[in-house]
Scaffold this motif. Structure first.
Motif, PDB file in Angstrom:
ATOM      1  N   SER A   7      -6.502   2.579   4.242  1.00 59.49           N
ATOM      2  CA  SER A   7      -5.769   2.044   3.093  1.00 59.49           C
ATOM      3  C   SER A   7      -6.733   1.372   2.118  1.00 59.49           C
ATOM      4  O   SER A   7      -6.502   0.262   1.644  1.00 59.49           O
TER       5      SER A   7
ATOM      6  N   ILE B 108      -7.974   6.384   2.201  1.00 55.89           N
ATOM      7  CA  ILE B 108      -6.685   5.819   1.789  1.00 55.89           C
ATOM      8  C   ILE B 108      -5.633   6.002   2.879  1.00 55.89           C
ATOM      9  O   ILE B 108      -4.890   5.070   3.198  1.00 55.89           O
TER      10      ILE B 108
ATOM     11  N   GLU C  81      -4.937  -6.195   3.242  1.00 56.51           N
ATOM     12  CA  GLU C  81      -4.207  -5.022   3.694  1.00 56.51           C
ATOM     13  C   GLU C  81      -4.569  -4.670   5.129  1.00 56.51           C
ATOM     14  O   GLU C  81      -4.161  -3.644   5.644  1.00 56.51           O
TER      15      GLU C  81
ATOM     16  N   GLY D 255       1.937  -0.254   4.873  1.00 52.65           N
ATOM     17  CA  GLY D 255       1.626  -1.164   3.778  1.00 52.65           C
ATOM     18  C   GLY D 255       1.894  -2.594   4.185  1.00 52.65           C
ATOM     19  O   GLY D 255       2.833  -2.866   4.944  1.00 52.65           O
TER      20      GLY D 255
ATOM     21  N   SER E  34       0.799  -1.236   0.000  1.00 53.93           N
ATOM     22  CA  SER E  34       0.000   0.000   0.000  1.00 53.93           C
ATOM     23  C   SER E  34       0.826   1.277   0.000  1.00 53.93           C
ATOM     24  O   SER E  34       0.258   2.370  -0.086  1.00 53.93           O
TER      25      SER E  34
ATOM     26  N   LYS F 136      -0.003   3.657  -2.769  1.00 55.71           N
ATOM     27  CA  LYS F 136      -1.028   4.695  -2.692  1.00 55.71           C
ATOM     28  C   LYS F 136      -0.440   6.080  -2.444  1.00 55.71           C
ATOM     29  O   LYS F 136      -1.124   7.092  -2.654  1.00 55.71           O
TER      30      LYS F 136
ATOM     31  N   ASN G 264      -3.327   0.724  -6.194  1.00 54.34           N
ATOM     32  CA  ASN G 264      -3.527   0.432  -4.776  1.00 54.34           C
ATOM     33  C   ASN G 264      -2.429  -0.407  -4.124  1.00 54.34           C
ATOM     34  O   ASN G 264      -2.339  -0.451  -2.908  1.00 54.34           O
TER      35      ASN G 264
ATOM     36  N   LYS H  74       2.633   6.578   5.636  1.00 54.59           N
ATOM     37  CA  LYS H  74       1.820   5.484   5.122  1.00 54.59           C
ATOM     38  C   LYS H  74       2.381   4.137   5.541  1.00 54.59           C
ATOM     39  O   LYS H  74       3.584   3.934   5.586  1.00 54.59           O
TER      40      LYS H  74
END
Length: 473
Positions: free
Chosen positions: A127, A123, A338, A231, A67, A70, A168, A229
């Motif tokens: 996510s 997001i 995710e 992931g 992720s 993104k 994504n 972020k």
């Protein structure tokens, strides 16, 4: 191993001695496996004022971004907002394909829509894979074109070790990046869009009556952390990009391939506590070139490889691309959720030595101001824009079709390599179509301004024994 043990353990050895020797052998095996797994992790810490790399481990090795992908989707979204092409309130319509993406997701039904700001918040916190795809389709016309826009932007920012295949980060063996490139992108987001960077500090948001909490547990836990972020997929491990600002010093740090969310967070906290005091209180200036180009027509003029081998070595589970809504999300995800909380509960427990860090509880970070943050990577020349087949009018040439999009893309790559001069100003793309209830993908090259130009290119390809025909878009 069996022969080696037979040479060590004699027939006359006592049972206790035999057990001890076997236990020692198994210890070496387990240690070796753990060492091999640890070697697949990657990390980097960059002083965001001077660009100096303060720490690096496998920073240029290929990794699956999960992720973290993104971040680029949001970069292009922020760019469109800054240029006035869209606003916070612009509706983002979810196609059947976007709605059918694997979890985690917002859960908007086909034909439904949310505001751009809601998509952004979903997001950075949840996510949401469906929101990322919907934004990509809105900005690029379709996700394939948007992935090329993402790769083009990566090149313009100096991210030379990155290729994007979707919006994504769901598993795709041809999508990869490096820890260094993710640090570049993390700094560019704040440097180029300080007016929107505050979104990354969101720890939760209200969607209707539901409060959606974020995955980034360092927000509010480590003083100065203001994004960016997380992931996770099974193939990538646990990833995290963090930005830190204590008022005088600024860092961007990346950890990729963590064995668990907890160990990854502890590693990141340890890096921040160790290297933030070593960062400079001086310096500044824009070191990452701002890629100013049309978000629809700036496609990457790069050859996307057919076979990519980022590490970890575990092959990601394929995620089916559907044009209709899928009701069984678990089937689509096939274990590559995710949702970090779910992954933590299902993952085997590995004993990983974690760095002891002092946790500082602070209030939620404030929204970022317009202060520009410096970056570390030297800019590379902008990618030459090429004509795009996403424009409704124009001509294209079709070279093949396949029931698998990956195969259609591979044919495009192969054709480009076989006839680079013929296709120098063309852009490859795939188009889905249904036949007898089965989805196929046409492999086409677009960007021809006239029927004659398309026919001429097709004739040149046929001389190289590449079958094709011209079609009007």
């Amino acid at each position: 191993m069996r022969q080696a043990l037979s040479g060590i353990v004699s027939k006359s050895a006592s049972p206790l001695k035999t057990i001890m020797i076997l236990a020692m052998a198994m210890t070496f095996v387990v240690a070796g496996a753990a060492s091999s797994f640890a070697a697949k992790s990657a990390a980097i810490v960059v002083d965001a004022k001077t660009g100096k790399v303060l720490y690096s481990a496998n920073a240029d090795g290929r990794r699956y971004p999960a992720s973290l992908t993104k971040m680029m989707t949001l970069y292009l979204t922020f760019e469109a907002m800054a240029k006035g092409k869209i606003s916070r309130n612009t509706p983002v319509v979810f196609s059947a394909h976007a709605s059918a993406e694997a979890p985690t997701k917002l859960g908007v039904k086909p034909g439904g829509s949310v505001a751009v700001e809601t998509a952004i918040l979903s997001i950075v916190t949840k996510s949401a894979n469906d929101s990322a795809t919907a934004l990509g389709e809105m900005l690029g016309g379709n996700e394939t074109n948007f992935a090329r826009m993402m790769t083009a932007k990566a090149r313009q920012l100096g991210m030379n070790g990155t290729v994007f295949r979707n919006a994504n980060g769901l598993p795709d063996p041809g999508q990869f990046t490096t820890a260094r490139d993710m640090a570049t992108l993390g700094i560019a987001l704040r440097e180029h869009f300080p007016q929107y960077y505050g979104y990354f500090a969101q720890r939760s948001f209200l969607y209707g009556r539901q409060r959606i909490n974020g995955h980034n547990r360092l927000l509010g836990r480590i003083k100065g952390v203001d994004g960016i972020k997380t992931g996770y997929t099974r193939a990538s491990g646990f990833n995290l990009v963090s930005s830190v600002n204590d008022g005088n010093r600024r860092l961007v740090a990346v950890v990729m391939g963590g064995t668990s969310g907890g160990s990854r967070d502890n590693q990141m906290a340890g890096l921040i506590n160790t290297y933030l005091p070593r960062a400079s209180t001086r310096g500044g200036g824009d070191l990452i070139a701002k890629a100013d180009s049309n978000p629809v027509s700036a496609l990457a003029k790069v050859l996307l490889p057919k076979h990519d081998a980022p590490t970890p070595d575990e092959k990601p589970v394929a995620v089916a691309e559907a044009d209709t809504a899928v009701t069984d999300d678990a089937t689509v995800a096939q274990g590559d959720s995710e949702d970090e909380d779910t992954a933590e509960a299902e993952a085997p427990k590995l004993v990983v030595p974690a760095t002891k860090v002092k946790t500082v509880i602070v209030s939620a970070p404030k929204v970022a101001t317009a202060q520009v943050v410096a970056a570390y990577a030297e800019p590379t020349p902008a990618v030459d824009p090429v004509s795009t087949a996403s424009v409704p009018s124009g001509w294209a040439i079709q070279v093949a079709s396949s029931p698998k999009q990956s195969e259609a893309q591979a044919l495009l790559d192969k054709t480009t390599k076989q006839a680079p001069k013929v296709l120098a100003d063309a852009s490859g793309f795939t188009v889905a179509f249904d036949k007898d209830g089965v989805t196929y993908y046409r492999a086409r090259f677009g960007g021809f301004g006239s029927k004659d130009a398309a026919w001429k290119a097709c004739t040149a390809l046929k001389k190289k024994k590449i079958e094709c025909y011209a079609v009007q878009q």
